[in-house]
Design a protein around this motif. Structure first.
Motif, PDB file in Angstrom:
ATOM      1  N   ALA A   1     -93.251   1.906 132.693  1.00 39.14           N
ATOM      2  CA  ALA A   1     -93.658   3.316 134.747  1.00 39.14           C
ATOM      3  C   ALA A   1     -92.451   3.859 134.006  1.00 39.14           C
ATOM      4  O   ALA A   1     -92.026   4.931 134.142  1.00 39.14           O
ATOM      5  N   ILE A   2     -90.971   2.456 133.953  1.00 38.61           N
ATOM      6  CA  ILE A   2     -89.578   3.189 134.544  1.00 38.61           C
ATOM      7  C   ILE A   2     -89.025   4.523 133.384  1.00 38.61           C
ATOM      8  O   ILE A   2     -88.891   5.759 133.335  1.00 38.61           O
ATOM      9  N   VAL A   3     -90.089   4.007 132.342  1.00 34.14           N
ATOM     10  CA  VAL A   3     -89.166   4.653 130.879  1.00 34.14           C
ATOM     11  C   VAL A   3     -90.069   5.917 130.417  1.00 34.14           C
ATOM     12  O   VAL A   3     -89.997   6.875 130.202  1.00 34.14           O
ATOM     13  N   ALA A   4     -91.019   5.884 131.342  1.00 33.48           N
ATOM     14  CA  ALA A   4     -91.980   7.572 131.158  1.00 33.48           C
ATOM     15  C   ALA A   4     -91.786   8.207 132.636  1.00 33.48           C
ATOM     16  O   ALA A   4     -92.073   9.151 132.368  1.00 33.48           O
ATOM     17  N   SER A   5     -90.812   7.585 133.310  1.00 31.86           N
ATOM     18  CA  SER A   5     -90.008   8.773 134.385  1.00 31.86           C
ATOM     19  C   SER A   5     -89.084   9.162 134.479  1.00 31.86           C
ATOM     20  O   SER A   5     -88.258   9.036 133.676  1.00 31.86           O
ATOM     21  N   ASP A   6     -88.439   9.909 135.345  1.00 32.88           N
ATOM     22  CA  ASP A   6     -87.785  10.848 136.007  1.00 32.88           C
ATOM     23  C   ASP A   6     -86.461   9.813 136.176  1.00 32.88           C
ATOM     24  O   ASP A   6     -85.609  10.594 136.411  1.00 32.88           O
ATOM     25  N   VAL A   7     -86.771   8.922 136.491  1.00 30.85           N
ATOM     26  CA  VAL A   7     -85.783   7.728 137.211  1.00 30.85           C
ATOM     27  C   VAL A   7     -85.117   7.708 136.493  1.00 30.85           C
ATOM     28  O   VAL A   7     -84.088   7.636 136.041  1.00 30.85           O
ATOM     29  N   TYR A   8     -86.073   7.496 135.137  1.00 31.54           N
ATOM     30  CA  TYR A   8     -85.178   7.145 133.584  1.00 31.54           C
ATOM     31  C   TYR A   8     -84.539   8.535 132.501  1.00 31.54           C
ATOM     32  O   TYR A   8     -83.520   8.518 132.489  1.00 31.54           O
ATOM     33  N   ARG A   9     -85.342   9.666 132.415  1.00 32.61           N
ATOM     34  CA  ARG A   9     -85.166  10.692 131.914  1.00 32.61           C
ATOM     35  C   ARG A   9     -84.090  11.529 132.691  1.00 32.61           C
ATOM     36  O   ARG A   9     -83.309  11.814 131.728  1.00 32.61           O
ATOM     37  N   LYS A  10     -83.807  11.399 134.246  1.00 33.70           N
ATOM     38  CA  LYS A  10     -83.593  12.957 134.751  1.00 33.70           C
ATOM     39  C   LYS A  10     -82.377  11.753 135.825  1.00 33.70           C
ATOM     40  O   LYS A  10     -81.125  12.187 136.471  1.00 33.70           O
ATOM     41  N   GLY A  11     -82.394  10.059 135.696  1.00 33.79           N
ATOM     42  CA  GLY A  11     -81.612   9.589 136.392  1.00 33.79           C
ATOM     43  C   GLY A  11     -81.955   9.866 138.147  1.00 33.79           C
ATOM     44  O   GLY A  11     -80.957   9.442 138.916  1.00 33.79           O
ATOM     45  N   ASP A  12     -83.541  10.797 138.414  1.00 32.25           N
ATOM     46  CA  ASP A  12     -83.493  10.717 139.773  1.00 32.25           C
ATOM     47  C   ASP A  12     -83.969   9.309 140.483  1.00 32.25           C
ATOM     48  O   ASP A  12     -85.237   9.318 139.637  1.00 32.25           O
ATOM     49  N   ASP A  13     -83.539   8.546 140.734  1.00 36.03           N
ATOM     50  CA  ASP A  13     -84.222   7.475 141.666  1.00 36.03           C
ATOM     51  C   ASP A  13     -85.036   7.365 142.710  1.00 36.03           C
ATOM     52  O   ASP A  13     -85.831   6.616 142.826  1.00 36.03           O
ATOM     53  N   THR A  14     -85.395   8.517 142.979  1.00 39.99           N
ATOM     54  CA  THR A  14     -86.486   8.846 144.112  1.00 39.99           C
ATOM     55  C   THR A  14     -87.326   9.040 143.223  1.00 39.99           C
ATOM     56  O   THR A  14     -88.226   9.211 144.404  1.00 39.99           O
TER      57      THR A  14
ATOM     58  N   LEU B   1     -82.798  -1.621 137.703  1.00 36.58           N
ATOM     59  CA  LEU B   1     -83.335   0.368 137.069  1.00 36.58           C
ATOM     60  C   LEU B   1     -82.115   0.413 135.858  1.00 36.58           C
ATOM     61  O   LEU B   1     -81.392  -0.204 135.774  1.00 36.58           O
ATOM     62  N   PRO B   2     -82.382   0.704 135.684  1.00 37.63           N
ATOM     63  CA  PRO B   2     -81.374   2.104 134.166  1.00 37.63           C
ATOM     64  C   PRO B   2     -80.454   2.272 134.663  1.00 37.63           C
ATOM     65  O   PRO B   2     -79.911   2.013 135.230  1.00 37.63           O
ATOM     66  N   ASP B   3     -79.385   2.444 133.223  1.00 36.29           N
ATOM     67  CA  ASP B   3     -77.765   1.935 133.360  1.00 36.29           C
ATOM     68  C   ASP B   3     -77.831   3.173 134.321  1.00 36.29           C
ATOM     69  O   ASP B   3     -76.188   3.643 134.652  1.00 36.29           O
ATOM     70  N   ARG B   4     -78.455   4.509 133.965  1.00 36.90           N
ATOM     71  CA  ARG B   4     -77.714   5.878 134.828  1.00 36.90           C
ATOM     72  C   ARG B   4     -77.990   5.977 135.549  1.00 36.90           C
ATOM     73  O   ARG B   4     -77.775   6.448 136.230  1.00 36.90           O
ATOM     74  N   VAL B   5     -79.078   5.449 136.357  1.00 44.26           N
ATOM     75  CA  VAL B   5     -79.095   5.388 137.609  1.00 44.26           C
ATOM     76  C   VAL B   5     -78.548   4.311 138.023  1.00 44.26           C
ATOM     77  O   VAL B   5     -77.424   4.659 139.608  1.00 44.26           O
ATOM     78  N   GLN B   6     -77.695   3.123 137.937  1.00 43.29           N
ATOM     79  CA  GLN B   6     -76.307   2.614 138.375  1.00 43.29           C
ATOM     80  C   GLN B   6     -75.697   2.618 137.953  1.00 43.29           C
ATOM     81  O   GLN B   6     -74.757   2.296 139.039  1.00 43.29           O
ATOM     82  N   ALA B   7     -75.520   3.650 137.260  1.00 41.43           N
ATOM     83  CA  ALA B   7     -73.550   4.327 137.357  1.00 41.43           C
ATOM     84  C   ALA B   7     -73.153   5.039 138.301  1.00 41.43           C
ATOM     85  O   ALA B   7     -72.040   5.513 138.419  1.00 41.43           O
ATOM     86  N   ARG B   8     -74.679   5.434 139.095  1.00 40.23           N
ATOM     87  CA  ARG B   8     -73.879   6.237 140.576  1.00 40.23           C
ATOM     88  C   ARG B   8     -73.628   5.416 141.694  1.00 40.23           C
ATOM     89  O   ARG B   8     -73.362   5.796 142.712  1.00 40.23           O
TER      90      ARG B   8
END
Length: 354
Positions: A257-270, A328-335
């Motif tokens: 689900a994360i991979v298919a979402s903007d959480v992963y694609r755009k780093g939008d954690d909300t 969470l994906p790295d790009r979210v963690q990096a923020r």
């Protein structure tokens, strides 16, 4: 899927910060109090216990009182950390001077107590679940359920709906999912942390209360976090997802689900993780968040809370693995560093957590 496991790639800034957390300088007076969402509470309990073991003299606790109460308490500054399963908007964060940190991803799971039905044997769709939640489908042998389950013998038994007693982020996720699955549900029961359910229901407090109510009522249906399904050996339901695939709740399904979402694609954690368009995605996946005071009067206290939250990011996966949650994906963690640096004291001083 490597991005979920390799924390060394989140950047030099985070690695430098982590080096400071081998031992938090704290006196016997050092206390971190958190409250809120019960969805991730067992993981938070594990994290606080481990953090105290590594940092003698520090008291860390988290009380599962529900997302609504977690938001209320952090707004009132009666705790240092408020847990919520539903993110606040930028306007709400600014108004209440809060910082919002996503910590982990998990899944809500419909669970049942029906004689003769084993875990992951029953299949339901979001639309049928919505009719059950509204009280329109009242018996387990209703033709709309049996049509999804050829060959499964279902008893002519009343459905007992177990719902949350308090304002709950899990309930908001549940009602959002059912509303997305059924326009009729969305019209009848608007998304809410504490909706008015039609007809007779059994109300229970927290995820653990839901488990007890489920086990104590034959014919019951409830919704709980996946880690409760594992620990309490509950009878889970498979769901038809966005692609029409009947899937079981699993950590792999949450990651899909994360991979298919903007959480992963755009780093939008909300961004929403519900009903993601992927064949193996669990349709009731959600992110859980922690709220911190962005303008603390006591900067030393804020430093301790910030260090704990950062430690959760850097070490939480070790303690979470196999418990029913996904990182969470790295790009979210990096923020994360940037979020924590938004915290400032009365004179503009920032917490020293590096």
């Amino acid at each position: 899927m490597q991005f979920f496991a390799d924390h060394k790639r989140v950047g030099a800034t985070l690695v430098a910060l982590a080096m400071s957390l081998s031992g938090v300088s704290a006196s016997a007076e050092a206390v971190i109090k958190g409250a809120g969402a019960s969805f991730p509470s067992r993981i938070y309990e594990r994290w606080t216990q481990r953090f105290m073991e590594l940092n003698p003299g520090t008291s860390a606790s988290y009380t599962p009182t529900g997302s609504g109460d977690g938001v209320k308490q952090i707004k009132a500054r009666s705790v240092q950390m408020g847990g919520t399963d539903n993110p606040l908007t930028p306007a709400q964060l600014a108004e209440h001077k809060l910082v919002q940190i996503p910590l982990l991803v998990g899944g809500l799971v419909p669970v049942i107590n029906v004689p003769g039905i084993k875990s992951n044997r029953l299949v339901l769709s979001g639309a049928v679940l919505a009719q059950m939640a509204m009280g329109e489908i009242t018996r387990w042998d209703d033709e709309r359920i049996t049509a999804l389950n050829p060959g499964v013998s279902l008893p002519s038994m009343p459905i007992v709906r177990v719902v949350r007693q308090e304002a709950s982020g899990s309930t908001e996720i549940w009602t959002r999912y059912l509303g997305e699955s059924s326009p009729a549900f969305a019209k009848a029961i608007p998304m809410s942390q504490k909706p008015s359910w039609p007809g007779n229901t059994v109300a229970a407090k927290g995820n653990d209360g839901m488990v007890s109510a489920l086990q104590g009522n034959t014919g019951a249906m409830a919704y709980v976090s996946y880690d409760r399904v594992i620990k309490d050996k509950l009878v889970a339901v498979r769901l038809l997802n966005n692609q029409g695939t009947a899937v079981e709740a699993s950590e792999a399904g949450f990651r899909a689900a994360i991979v298919a979402s903007d959480v992963y694609r755009k780093g939008d954690d909300t961004a929403s993780l519900l009903n993601m368009p992927r064949h193996d995605a669990w349709p009731l996946t959600a992110t859980s968040y922690m709220l911190l005071d962005a303008r603390p009067k006591d900067v030393k206290q804020a430093e301790l809370a910030a260090r704990f939250v950062y430690w959760c990011f850097m070490h939480g996966d070790e303690l979470t693995k196999g418990t029913g949650f996904a990182p969470l994906p790295d790009r979210v963690q990096a923020r994360l560093a940037g979020r924590l640096l938004q915290i400032q004291g009365p004179s503009g001083e920032m917490p020293k957590f590096q």
